[in-house]
Design a protein around this motif. Structure first.
Motif, short mmCIF file in Angstrom:
data_model
loop_
_atom_site.label_atom_id
_atom_site.label_comp_id
_atom_site.label_asym_id
_atom_site.label_seq_id
_atom_site.Cartn_x
_atom_site.Cartn_y
_atom_site.Cartn_z
N LEU A 169 0.83 -1.21 0.00
CA LEU A 169 0.00 0.00 0.00
C LEU A 169 0.87 1.26 0.00
N ASN A 170 1.93 1.23 0.79
CA ASN A 170 2.83 2.39 0.83
C ASN A 170 3.51 2.62 -0.52
N LEU A 171 3.69 1.53 -1.27
CA LEU A 171 4.30 1.64 -2.60
C LEU A 171 3.26 1.90 -3.69
N ASN A 172 1.99 2.06 -3.27
CA ASN A 172 0.88 2.25 -4.21
C ASN A 172 0.71 1.07 -5.16
N ASN A 173 1.10 -0.10 -4.69
CA ASN A 173 0.95 -1.31 -5.49
C ASN A 173 -0.41 -1.93 -5.18
N PHE A 174 -1.47 -1.24 -5.59
CA PHE A 174 -2.82 -1.68 -5.26
C PHE A 174 -3.19 -2.97 -5.99
#
Length: 392
Positions: free
Chosen positions: A293-298
């Motif tokens: 989530l922190n890496l925006n890897n949704f």
């Protein structure tokens, strides 16, 4: 040989001691005796004897004590003895490890555990001889054991022994290959080189660690053959290895540089597969999800969420899987790691999860199961999260 007879012993302690004795004897003596003409026939018959003891003709040996013992012995056999039969040995170990390949009469959980141990020992001890295709096949087989072996008998969930051993084995193999820089890149293996003080030999592997390391198979009667017993393979920094023809630095090392992998593939074992691992594994899963989530890897988070829902259908009415699966999903919902899935208002995940849970707890009298489906930890936060997930 007495140790070979003891490998058949029905007592597990005796078998394990016999396998350990055979491993020591094989490494110290049998590999060297292999080249003596008077012993060649006997030494070369050892591995075929092991193979036939595990599988006789078309079926696995019904004597499970013999099967377990010789599977373990195959895993610790030195590469020089195993090499002529390596493909047959790997095929047999995989066959013996995967439950779905067995007939009802061949089922034996302890034999599958022994086969997994043999595969792991073979893979970690003979790393240099394993190419990517063989490693992939071995890893897929062990993963299959970890993911699918839910066998039961009068003793209960004996498949859990296999699943646990498979998970431990996966960690050992991944650690071994990760520490060594992965599978060796394809490279010329017939280059003749010379190492001062040890003699001449053939390059069998180059590896990039803190510096370039070259593995050399020395020829008999060069000193290196006897110095690096039992196989005559020495490892040297590249500046000590010289081309045999002109005695200059090995020219092709730069071309064989092994670049470290930019990203180790993540093998995600669903934490609800084995109930006794839920408590330890859910924190690991949660930490990984928060990192994504922190890496925006949704996309990765969505894949995990929908995979969890898919497990309901795969293991329908199997409470050993479904109950810890519900608890794991509830934990993730409470921590908010799946909130991103309903921000667009689609509610697909929430609806799918609701349907899966409703089907599982419907007509169920299992209090633990109903509790896991509705409240997870005994409060109403999970249920509220589920309702929120559906968009209500």
């Amino acid at each position: 040989m007495v140790s070979l007879e003891c490998i058949k012993n029905p007592n597990e302690v005796v078998r394990d001691c016999a396998v350990a004795a055979y491993e020591e004897l094989a490494n110290r003596c049998l590999s060297k005796l292999q080249e003596a003409a008077e012993h060649t026939m006997y030494i070369n018959s050892i591995v075929p004897r092991f193979l036939s003891s595990v599988k006789d003709k078309a079926v696995l040996n019904p004597n499970v004590a013999v099967r377990r013992g010789f599977l373990k012995a195959l895993g610790v056999t030195p590469f020089t003895l195993l090499q002529p039969h390596m493909q047959d040995a790997v095929d047999l170990m995989i066959l013996a490890a995967v439950m779905s390949y067995h007939t009802p009469d061949e089922q034996d959980a302890e034999s599958r555990v022994a086969a997994i141990q043999a595969l792991v020992n073979f893979t970690t001890k003979n790393r240099a001889a394993i190419d990517l295709a063989m490693l992939t096949r071995i890893m897929e087989s062990i993963l299959k054991c970890a993911n699918e072996d839910y066998s039961m008998d009068e003793r209960g969930d004996v498949g859990s022994w296999v699943r646990k051993e498979a998970m431990v084995g996966l960690q050992a193999v991944i650690t071994r290959f990760a520490n060594d820089g992965g599978v060796a890149a394809s490279a010329p293996t017939k280059q003749r080189v010379h190492v001062r003080g040890f003699g001449s030999g053939t390059v069998i592997e180059t590896r990039e660690l803190k510096r370039k390391i070259v593995a050399v198979q020395f020829d008999k009667p060069n000193l290196g053959y006897f110095y690096f017993s039992p196989h005559g393979i020495g490892k040297f920094p590249d500046h000590r290895v010289h081309d045999e023809a002109n005695m200059v630095g090995l020219p092709s090392l730069a071309d064989r540089r092994i670049e470290p992998s930019s990203a180790m593939p993540l093998v995600l074992v669903p934490p609800a597969i084995v109930s006794q691992f839920v408590k330890a594994s859910k924190n690991c899963l949660l930490g990984w999800l928060k990192t994504q989530l922190n890496l925006n890897n949704f996309k990765a988070v969505s894949a995990v969420a929908h995979r969890c829902v898919a497990l309901f259908e795969k293991h329908t009415k199997d409470d050993r899987v479904v109950i810890p699966l519900m608890k794991t999903i509830a934990y993730c919902l409470e921590e908010g790691v799946f909130d991103v899935l309903h921000k667009d208002g689609a509610g697909q995940f929430g609806n799918a999860l609701y349907d899966a849970v409703r089907i599982e707890i419907g007509k169920s009298s299992n209090v633990n199961k109903i509790s896991a489906g509705l409240t997870g930890k005994g409060d109403d936060h999970s249920y509220q999260s589920l309702v929120k997930e559906m968009g209500y």
